[in-house]
Write an enzyme that holds these catalytic residues in place. Structure first.
Site, short mmCIF file in Angstrom:
data_model
loop_
_atom_site.label_atom_id
_atom_site.label_comp_id
_atom_site.label_asym_id
_atom_site.label_seq_id
_atom_site.Cartn_x
_atom_site.Cartn_y
_atom_site.Cartn_z
CE LYS A 151 10.81 78.03 26.76
NZ LYS A 151 11.06 76.85 27.60
CD GLU A 184 16.31 76.68 34.93
OE1 GLU A 184 15.30 77.39 34.83
OE2 GLU A 184 17.19 76.61 34.04
N1 PMP Z 1 13.16 77.02 33.41
C1 PMP Z 1 13.10 76.15 32.38
C2 PMP Z 1 14.25 75.25 32.13
C3 PMP Z 1 11.97 76.11 31.54
O1 PMP Z 1 11.92 75.25 30.52
C4 PMP Z 1 10.87 76.96 31.83
C5 PMP Z 1 9.65 76.92 30.96
N2 PMP Z 1 9.75 77.80 29.88
C6 PMP Z 1 10.98 77.85 32.92
C7 PMP Z 1 12.14 77.85 33.68
C8 PMP Z 1 9.88 78.81 33.23
O2 PMP Z 1 9.78 79.83 32.28
P1 PMP Z 1 8.44 80.63 31.99
O3 PMP Z 1 7.96 81.14 33.31
O4 PMP Z 1 8.86 81.72 31.10
O5 PMP Z 1 7.48 79.67 31.39
#
Ligand code: PMP
Length: 290
Positions: A151, A184
């Site tokens: 991230k 995604e």
């Molecule tokens: N993919 C991306 C690229 C993101 O930025 C996020 C947000 N954090 C997610 C998926 C979803 O992750 P989470 O469920 O942990 O918020």
């Protein structure tokens, strides 16, 4: 009240919270972050977010001299200092301040920033009617480049995807991976329903392993809904009966329009509704897990 922001050990008023112009987070996007949510003062999936933060840090060889417990305490202090209950919390850790150059050794100390604000939720209409998404040309970065499992603060690829989506009035950009499999969203994971089975791209497609994604898969399994993780072409997504995206702030957000294509004649599907309801019902249980 001027929000209080944590920067390297101290709280500052928003107007006074600053970092150096030599911070490598600014100069190079060299850093990592997490966004979390609190429900009535309790942070959801805290230990999972901290695990992911530390794993992102390890992937870029960024050493954080704090234990997960200490970071957790800082997040809670930020909520307390700002008297927040239902909040959106962001923690950013950059490489720190250092001379210009790519060598991480130029930055002896990471910069750690925590900010939080009240989270009032997304408009109800979005959950009732679904959002408009766009399947964009920008591809998710290859795992051999900035691995999407990190991230990373280096978010420009996702910003470009979102800009492309926003041009057509969409709220979320759906990306394929470099091989052309559905991957995604720019800030979310994607799911769809075909023949009563929920499908979602496998983590091997090169995506961020969303914490909500994992919780939604668990929720589906417990509700007797089958989930298949795999490598799927975009045609599958466009032919789906239901589509939804997940993230910490959306929880489960229906998608009823992908570019010009109406999903299920524009209505929110029954499995999507069930999963949103069940996920929300399980929040007290998730909070108890820590
Ligand atoms: N993919 C991306 C690229 C993101 O930025 C996020 C947000 N954090 C997610 C998926 C979803 O992750 P989470 O469920 O942990 O918020």
């Amino acid at each position: 009240m001027d929000p209080l922001i944590y920067v390297n050990g101290k709280f500052y008023k928003k107007s006074e919270a600053v970092v150096s112009v030599f911070d490598h987070g600014l100069l190079y996007g060299d850093g990592i972050f997490e966004t979390l949510r609190s429900y009535r003062g309790q942070i959801l999936f805290l230990s999972r977010h901290l695990d992911r933060l530390l794993s992102s840090a390890a992937s870029i060889s960024l050493k954080i001299d704090l234990t997960p417990e200490q970071i957790g305490q800082i997040l809670y202090q930020t909520l307390e200092q700002n008297r927040l209950q239902d909040a959106y919390i962001r923690i950013s850790v950059t490489r720190g301040k250092g001379e210009i150059g790519l060598d991480p050794a130029l930055c002896p100390k990471p910069t750690l920033i925590v900010m939080a604000k009240t989270f009032r939720g997304h408009p109800k209409e979005l959950y009732q009617n679904g959002i408009h998404a766009s399947l964009v040309k920008v591809r998710r970065n290859a795992s051999q480049s900035i691995d999407p499992s990190i991230k990373s603060m280096n978010f420009l690829n996702n910003i470009l995807a979102m800009q492309e989506a926003m041009k057509s009035g969409a709220r979320e950009a759906l990306m394929l991976n470099p091989e052309g499999w559905v991957c995604e969203g720019s800030v979310s994971n994607i799911f769809w329903v075909q023949d009563e089975v929920v499908k979602t791209p496998d983590i091997g497609c090169g995506l961020l392993a969303g914490i909500t994604r994992e919780a939604v898969i668990k929720t589906a399994n417990l509700s007797g809904v089958l989930v298949e993780e795999g490598y799927f072409p975009p045609e599958d997504l466009l032919m789906a009966k239901e589509v939804f995206v997940t993230n910490t702030s959306y929880e489960v957000m229906p998608v009823t329009l992908i570019d010009q294509n109406r999903v299920m004649s524009g209505k929110v599907g029954k499995i999507t509704r069930l999963l949103l309801l069940e996920y929300r019902k399980k929040i007290p249980e998730f909070l108890a897990e820590g």
